[in-house]
Design an enzyme around this catalytic site. Structure first.
Site, PDB file in Angstrom:
ATOM      1  CB  SER A 111      -0.857   0.094   1.358  1.00 52.55           C
ATOM      2  OG  SER A 111      -0.344  -0.102   1.880  1.00 52.55           O
ATOM      3  CE1 TYR A 126      -2.041  -2.644   6.538  1.00 51.89           C
ATOM      4  CE2 TYR A 126      -1.375  -0.941   5.339  1.00 51.89           C
ATOM      5  CZ  TYR A 126      -1.176  -1.834   5.562  1.00 51.89           C
ATOM      6  OH  TYR A 126       0.153  -2.840   5.604  1.00 51.89           O
ATOM      7  CE1 TYR A 140      -3.034  -8.266   2.640  1.00 59.82           C
ATOM      8  CE2 TYR A 140      -1.607 -10.491   1.039  1.00 59.82           C
ATOM      9  CZ  TYR A 140      -1.612  -8.715   2.423  1.00 59.82           C
ATOM     10  OH  TYR A 140      -0.593  -7.698   1.908  1.00 59.82           O
ATOM     11  N   GLY A 150       5.709  -8.927   5.334  1.00 53.98           N
ATOM     12  CA  GLY A 150       6.941  -8.683   6.015  1.00 53.98           C
ATOM     13  C   GLY A 150       6.738  -8.975   7.052  1.00 53.98           C
ATOM     14  CG  ASP A 151       8.715 -10.251  11.168  1.00 54.77           C
ATOM     15  OD1 ASP A 151       8.985  -8.893  11.096  1.00 54.77           O
ATOM     16  OD2 ASP A 151       9.851 -10.751  11.090  1.00 54.77           O
ATOM     17  CG  ASP A 210     -19.093  25.485  24.048  1.00 53.59           C
ATOM     18  OD1 ASP A 210     -17.856  26.244  23.426  1.00 53.59           O
ATOM     19  OD2 ASP A 210     -19.773  24.622  23.410  1.00 53.59           O
TER      20      ASP A 210
HETATM   21  C1  SPV Z   1     -18.744  20.650  20.154  1.00 53.69           C
HETATM   22  O1  SPV Z   1     -18.456  19.430  20.523  1.00 53.69           O
HETATM   23  O2  SPV Z   1     -18.869  22.024  20.706  1.00 53.69           O
HETATM   24  C2  SPV Z   1     -20.269  21.024  19.244  1.00 53.69           C
HETATM   25  C3  SPV Z   1     -21.152  20.217  19.373  1.00 53.69           C
HETATM   26  O3  SPV Z   1     -20.598  22.425  19.301  1.00 53.69           O
HETATM   27  S1  SPV Z   1     -21.927  20.035  20.988  1.00 53.69           S
HETATM   28  O4  SPV Z   1     -21.515  20.293  21.721  1.00 53.69           O
HETATM   29  O5  SPV Z   1     -23.089  18.826  20.022  1.00 53.69           O
HETATM   30  O6  SPV Z   1     -22.848  21.488  20.826  1.00 53.69           O
HETATM   31 MG    MG Z   2     -19.463  23.794  19.667  1.00 52.63          MG
END
Ligand code: SPV
Ligand code: MG
Length: 434
Positions: A12, A46, A78, A93-94, A207
């Site tokens: 590959s 792979y 394969y 190869g091994d 967040d």
């Molecule tokens: C994140 O991973 O920050 C996302 C997806 O925005 S969620 O948390 O589901 O909003």
């Molecule tokens: Mg997000």
């Protein structure tokens, strides 16, 4: 050599080095040499993404002295080619005795034994020269101009592109190097998701677009430094359009493959809170303008701007979600992410099915954190193209770390925590040395 014996092996690789020549030389001694050239589809499962085309690999291998035939091998297994060419010998190869290829190796032994064929293994070559060639291939794969377009290529190669969340070099290495064998199939992740939730969580922050772009880009750089797989970046709302265009340029230049932006305005909260917190959806017009501005800022056709629709999260209904999808694609979005926080996948499937009635092409992205019982195969059947596992590395690491901290505190020593610790010598096998 025996003219009437058939010898089979499969490569590959993109570069022929002395390890391969060793195998060919051994094969030549045994008979007429047929080499399978692994298809792109099989190679990405792979091994790694090929740096040259299948035709170039086929030609390169055909031209090795002593090779009679180079033929496509469509699968990691394969079996099909063995049944077709009925080789008296398979030479390899091994190293595959000891890794995820062991069951594939066993299948070779079982299949060729039906006609008395034999597996001949030569010691795997891994000296400084081979290691250097390997590093050079990885280097090429990780360069921004090669990496950036790879997500688009994978969308053509894979029934579903699967991405896993990463937020550091170490999690990047796990995404890069985890390969498993399962029921005769070998598989690995195709791409990485830099989640705003997990990037923020790793920094102990909420967040809410508090972790700024400089810091987010630092995370991307840490991941880029040690991996080759394409990156999908969680761009939150994309911020102000005037800022978004600059960020798009930066992301494109450093080799990110896609940014996903969500159609919300004001203080963004994580979607998994749904309507429990106040969140405001952007107007279709504003969000379309943001998409258009982002698309205008791009310098390549590689980079994707994917529009994320929050209508189902905010309970605005299916019609609203579909209307937005149509408008965002019209504004130039290269993909649509539809999100839901329901446990049942019904509304996701309904959206995807209805969207596919009028749009067969635009890639659809889902993040099955809540509707996590659906398999990738089921998503693919409905026409989903990218599945993102958005937070599992963070959510598994957290309880493990907490547990270790508690064990040490309770026992006033580290011995009890040792049982749940990975030895550092195993961790460093992930880390490449130069
Ligand atoms: C994140 O991973 O920050 C996302 C997806 O925005 S969620 O948390 O589901 O909003
Ligand atoms: Mg997000």
């Amino acid at each position: 050599m025996s003219e009437n014996k058939v010898v089979y092996t499969c490569f590959s690789t993109d570069v022929i080095h002395k390890g391969h020549l060793n195998i060919v030389n051994k094969a030549k001694e045994l008979g007429k040499v047929i080499i399978g050239v692994m298809s792109d589809e099989a190679a990405v499962k792979y091994d790694r993404f090929p740096t040259i085309s299948f035709e170039e690999r086929l030609n390169m291998i055909k031209n090795i002295d002593g090779v009679s035939e180079a033929v496509p091998q469509e699968t990691v297994s394969y079996k099909d080619n063995l049944l077709k060419y009925k080789p008296d010998y398979v030479v390899h190869g091994d190293e595959w005795k000891y890794n995820y290829m062991a069951p594939i190796r066993q299948e070779v032994i079982d299949v060729i034994s039906q006609w008395g064929g034999r597996l001949v293994e030569v010691p795997y070559t891994r000296d400084d020269e081979v290691r250097k060639i390997d590093r050079q291939t990885m280097e090429k794969l990780s360069m921004s101009e090669f990496r950036r377009g790879r997500l688009r290529k994978l969308l053509k190669l894979r029934p579903v592109v699967k991405a896993i969340e990463v937020h550091s070099g170490l999690t990047g290495l796990i995404a890069e190097k985890t390969v498993v064998e399962n029921n005769g199939e070998v598989d690995q992740f195709d791409a990485m998701w830099i989640s705003s939730l997990c990037d923020s969580t790793a920094k102990g922050k909420p967040d809410i677009e508090l972790v700024d772009m400089s810091s987010r880009i630092r995370t991307i750089e840490d991941v880029l430094d040690v991996t080759t797989k394409p990156i999908i970046f969680d761009g939150d709302t994309g911020g102000k359009t005037e800022h978004f265009v600059y960020n798009v340029r930066t992301l494109e230049r450093i080799g990110v493959s896609a940014v996903i932006i969500e159609d919300k305005v004001g203080l963004k909260k994580n979607s998994l809170f749904g309507t429990e917190v106040e969140q405001t959806q952007d107007t279709i017009e504003n969000f379309c303008n943001k998409i258009k501005a982002g698309k205008n800022a791009l310098l390549t056709d590689d980079f994707m701007i994917i529009a994320r629709i929050e209508s189902l999260i905010l309970e605005k209904g299916m019609e609203d979600a579909l209307e937005r999808a149509k408008a965002f694609v019209g504004a130039g979005a290269d993909g649509i992410m539809i999100h839901s926080r329901r446990k049942e996948p019904d509304e996701i499937f309904e959206f995807v099915d209805k969207f596919r009635e009028f749009d067969k092409e635009t890639p659809i992205v889902v993040v099955p954190t809540s509707f996590n019982t659906v398999t990738e195969e089921e998503f693919a059947k409905h026409g989903v193209n990218i599945v993102i596992y958005a937070n599992q590395l963070t959510r598994t690491a957290f309880p493990a770390m907490k547990n270790a901290a508690e064990l040490i505190l309770k026992n006033h020593r580290a011995k009890e925590a040792d049982d749940i610790c990975m030895p550092f010598k195993d961790i460093i096998t992930l880390i490449d040395s130069i």
